[in-house]
Design an enzyme around this catalytic site. Structure first.
Site, PDB file in Angstrom:
ATOM      1  N   GLY A 195       0.807  -1.220   0.000  1.00 62.35           N
ATOM      2  CA  GLY A 195       0.000   0.000   0.000  1.00 62.35           C
ATOM      3  C   GLY A 195       0.837   1.264   0.000  1.00 62.35           C
ATOM      4  O   GLY A 195       0.440   2.294  -0.559  1.00 62.35           O
TER       5      GLY A 195
ATOM      6  N   ASP B 215      -6.851  -0.129   7.021  1.00 61.59           N
ATOM      7  CA  ASP B 215      -7.375  -1.218   7.840  1.00 61.59           C
ATOM      8  C   ASP B 215      -6.224  -2.199   8.037  1.00 61.59           C
ATOM      9  O   ASP B 215      -6.135  -3.225   7.400  1.00 61.59           O
ATOM     10  CB  ASP B 215      -8.538  -1.859   7.074  1.00 61.59           C
ATOM     11  CG  ASP B 215      -9.167  -3.012   7.832  1.00 61.59           C
ATOM     12  OD1 ASP B 215      -8.670  -3.377   8.908  1.00 61.59           O
ATOM     13  OD2 ASP B 215     -10.161  -3.562   7.313  1.00 61.59           O
TER      14      ASP B 215
ATOM     15  N   PRO C 201       4.395  -6.385   8.771  1.00 63.87           N
ATOM     16  CA  PRO C 201       4.075  -5.717   7.507  1.00 63.87           C
ATOM     17  C   PRO C 201       3.268  -4.442   7.676  1.00 63.87           C
ATOM     18  O   PRO C 201       3.245  -3.596   6.785  1.00 63.87           O
ATOM     19  CB  PRO C 201       3.289  -6.779   6.724  1.00 63.87           C
ATOM     20  CG  PRO C 201       2.929  -7.839   7.688  1.00 63.87           C
ATOM     21  CD  PRO C 201       3.874  -7.753   8.834  1.00 63.87           C
TER      22      PRO C 201
ATOM     23  N   ASP D 224      -1.376  -4.404  13.510  1.00 60.51           N
ATOM     24  CA  ASP D 224      -0.652  -3.527  14.425  1.00 60.51           C
ATOM     25  C   ASP D 224       0.647  -3.036  13.779  1.00 60.51           C
ATOM     26  O   ASP D 224       1.123  -3.624  12.810  1.00 60.51           O
ATOM     27  CB  ASP D 224      -0.335  -4.280  15.723  1.00 60.51           C
ATOM     28  CG  ASP D 224      -1.623  -4.660  16.454  1.00 60.51           C
ATOM     29  OD1 ASP D 224      -2.568  -3.871  16.423  1.00 60.51           O
ATOM     30  OD2 ASP D 224      -1.657  -5.754  17.028  1.00 60.51           O
TER      31      ASP D 224
END
Lengths: 284, 284
Positions: free
Chosen positions: B141, B158, B165, B161
């Site tokens: 992302g 979304d 990754p 923690d």
């Protein structure tokens, strides 16, 4: 050489356990009513456990005790005469004694041993039980309240779960006695369990529906209580006349300048906004 | 003959364990990024566990997924083009696809295996990933968003923690890229941990303070998530222009007649009323 690891495990449901690592098992006793244990834990500090249920932890008791007291006190700052049933750890009385306007607090705890153990091991909650306005009665709250009329501005039922000695505090007869013992503007605050796990949700519904039949005003409010099962817990606010939002004056309460860690006047309003599934459980 | 008891125990902190009784260990795999497990449990139904952290349970995923989507969608019903980062289980996209007004959802999940496992074992969340408006990208992302400008009306992060990754999704560089990729009325919703246990609280503060530096509007809101540590969790709402309360029109959202189990328009307002200690953590 490895140190022994000591863990307290609570069976929150048949299929869910919650465990805290223990430094020391400070106290254990069987009273006439229940098993009382006090632990010193790494994460939560001192913890009061009754019949294998966590009642109070040093880390998060402020949430429970602020929410059981300040919502009613800010709805009616004229509250003077109060009855507290249960609450043996003293935390509820500690919060109430912060209001100079309160003149009398009758605290009725069936189990004197809970109070004595709390005074010895939980000074952070039990430190205001000797306030001159506090009268301690080691009696059954159900018998204590029976027959009393138009006496208390606020009754707080700070009970264990509706099993064991707390059971009678969830009946319609008891709530009717509370109704009668309250003044015209009287408020009843009742520990009414949790919506998440089925056993708790059943008790929440039962308790709420009985109160709703008796009182013109009956509203549930929620709080985050991390050491109780699911962390999602509820109190009921019941009153003959006063509404916790319509009769609430934030400015007045804020002028008292009480320092709180969880409760505030925005949260007062927000905590009555319940998730849809909780509303449905309560209204069904 | 006694049956074997199988329990999954999550170390929520070094000193707190949460355990659920398991019917069956349905799936276990090590992807290029993380360990993925899916359990069938007695209390929570199917449960997705990543690197030994509970991500999604069949019983309470509705809370997380309704709260990560509807707060933004009801603040700006004109949202059309959406970027979702992470969210491999599909629950966030499922909720978004309920809005006919949305025309495009780019979902960027670094780990294809999470999506494939969810499609096989978690149909209750992964059942809308084939909606024609959804474009699945199995990419990082952080790289995906870099350089994009004035494109998305809503970005939802979304994530897991901020370890493993998910770590890069909590940096100022990433938030700056999100800011640039948003339209003028754009909203960023960010999973921002929990105020209760110290490790989570540190990450919550870091994440919130970085967002607050960038965005004119930055507000945190809370929800009850029983299967996450402490049950008290937070999302951040950040925007260049829109405020989640001032620009919110309850009537408009209610007219959509979407059925929800946790979110409602009263709760929308209430969930921004935070406990005093949480406000202090965020503002310090």
């Amino acid at each position: 050489m490895a140190n022994m690891e000591l863990w307290y495990t609570e069976n929150q449901t048949d299929n869910v356990n919650f465990s805290m690592k223990v430094k020391e098992h400070l106290y254990s006793a069987q009273s006439d009513f229940q098993k009382i244990d006090i632990l010193n834990t790494y994460e939560f500090g001192r913890v009061l456990v009754i019949d294998n249920w966590t009642m109070v932890t040093e880390k998060d008791e402020f949430i429970y005790h602020e929410m059981i007291t300040h919502v009613a006190m800010s709805t009616n700052p004229d509250i003077k005469n109060i009855l507290v049933i249960g609450a043996g750890d003293g935390g509820t009385v500690r919060e109430l004694t912060r209001y100079n306007t309160i003149t009398n607090i009758d605290m009725v705890e069936i189990d004197e041993l809970v109070v004595r153990a709390s005074q010895e091991f939980l000074p952070f909650t039990a430190n205001k039980l000797e306030d001159p306005r506090v009268n301690l009665y080691f009696e059954d709250g159900i018998k204590f309240i029976s027959g009393k009329e138009n006496l208390y501005d606020l009754i707080i039922v700070d009970s264990t779960d509706p099993i064991g000695p707390g059971e009678g505090l969830f009946t319609k007869e008891f709530y009717t006695d509370c109704f009668n013992a309250l003044t015209d503007k009287g408020i009843l605050i009742n520990q009414c369990e949790s919506p998440y796990y089925p056993n708790n949700a059943t008790e929440m519904r039962r308790s709420f529906s009985k109160l709703e039949e008796l009182f013109d005003v009956c509203e549930a409010y929620q709080y985050h209580m991390p050491t109780y099962p699911s962390g999602h817990w509820m109190f009921c606010f019941a009153s003959k006349n006063l509404h916790p939002l319509k009769d609430f004056d934030a400015t007045r309460w804020n002028a008292l300048n009480l320092t709180t860690k969880y409760y505030n006047t925005d949260l007062h309003i927000g905590c009555f906004s319940l998730p849809t599934y909780v509303k449905q459980l309560l209204r069904d």
